[in-house]
Write a protein that holds these residues in place. Structure first.
Motif, short mmCIF file in Angstrom:
data_model
loop_
_atom_site.label_atom_id
_atom_site.label_comp_id
_atom_site.label_asym_id
_atom_site.label_seq_id
_atom_site.Cartn_x
_atom_site.Cartn_y
_atom_site.Cartn_z
N TYR A 23 -1.67 -1.27 -4.16
CA TYR A 23 -2.71 -0.95 -3.18
C TYR A 23 -3.93 -1.87 -3.29
O TYR A 23 -4.97 -1.60 -2.70
N SER A 24 -3.77 -2.97 -4.03
CA SER A 24 -4.90 -3.89 -4.19
C SER A 24 -4.82 -5.12 -3.28
O SER A 24 -5.57 -6.08 -3.46
N TRP A 25 -3.93 -5.10 -2.29
CA TRP A 25 -3.88 -6.18 -1.30
C TRP A 25 -5.09 -6.06 -0.40
O TRP A 25 -5.45 -4.98 0.06
N ARG A 26 -5.75 -7.20 -0.13
CA ARG A 26 -6.89 -7.24 0.77
C ARG A 26 -6.75 -8.43 1.70
O ARG A 26 -5.98 -9.36 1.44
N ILE A 43 -14.17 -10.66 1.65
CA ILE A 43 -13.15 -9.63 1.80
C ILE A 43 -13.44 -8.85 3.08
O ILE A 43 -14.55 -8.35 3.28
N LEU A 44 -12.44 -8.75 3.94
CA LEU A 44 -12.59 -8.07 5.23
C LEU A 44 -12.15 -6.61 5.16
O LEU A 44 -12.67 -5.77 5.88
N GLY A 94 0.30 -12.04 4.87
CA GLY A 94 -0.57 -12.99 5.57
C GLY A 94 -0.61 -12.71 7.06
O GLY A 94 -1.68 -12.72 7.69
N ASN A 95 0.54 -12.45 7.64
CA ASN A 95 0.62 -12.12 9.05
C ASN A 95 -0.07 -10.78 9.34
O ASN A 95 -0.71 -10.62 10.39
N ALA A 96 0.04 -9.85 8.40
CA ALA A 96 -0.64 -8.56 8.57
C ALA A 96 -2.15 -8.76 8.67
O ALA A 96 -2.81 -8.14 9.50
N CYS A 97 -2.70 -9.65 7.85
CA CYS A 97 -4.14 -9.91 7.89
C CYS A 97 -4.54 -10.55 9.22
O CYS A 97 -5.55 -10.18 9.82
N PHE A 154 -6.55 -14.16 5.76
CA PHE A 154 -5.42 -14.39 4.86
C PHE A 154 -5.38 -13.28 3.81
O PHE A 154 -6.37 -12.58 3.60
N SER A 155 -4.22 -13.12 3.18
CA SER A 155 -4.07 -12.05 2.20
C SER A 155 -4.51 -12.50 0.82
O SER A 155 -4.37 -13.66 0.44
N VAL A 156 -5.05 -11.54 0.07
CA VAL A 156 -5.52 -11.76 -1.29
C VAL A 156 -5.02 -10.58 -2.13
O VAL A 156 -5.13 -9.43 -1.71
#
Length: 109
Positions: free
Chosen positions: A103-106, A34-35, A81-84, A93-95
């Motif tokens: 608010y749990s997108w990482r 996780i970044l 995905g593009n945001a990441c 990539f998005s998770v």
């Protein structure tokens, strides 16, 4: 041992050796790291040709983020995905950790 029995034994040994060889030479899978989080507002500002506003339509649905056009009133999907990739570089990539928590997108790599 007859010819048929020898062929069967040879086939079984070859199959077993190939199967074990595949297991023994397989590379281990690496876990994603996780970044950090996703800046949805920033993504909405840059993903279209004109700046858009980030809107959350449902506080209990992680998939309810939209980019809103103050010019037309239209809503557009947010490309997580593009945001990441924009925030953390290539390969990110998005998770989603919890579909009930917007608010749990990482981002991960």
């Amino acid at each position: 041992m007859g010819i048929k029995a020898k062929r069967t034994a040879l086939l079984a040994a070859t199959t077993m050796a190939l199967g074990l060889g595949g297991v023994l030479t397989a590379t281990p899978a690496s876990a994603a790291v996780i970044l950090g989080g996703i800046d949805v507002a920033q993504q909405c500002r840059v993903q279209d040709w004109r700046p858009l506003d980030a809107w959350l339509l449902d506080a209990n649905n992680a998939y309810s983020w939209r980019c809103h056009s103050p010019y037309t009133g239209n809503l557009y999907n947010v490309d997580m995905g593009n945001a990441c990739a924009r925030q953390y570089g290539g390969g990110a990539f998005s998770v989603l950790l919890n579909a009930s928590d917007p608010y749990s997108w990482r981002c991960a790599r």
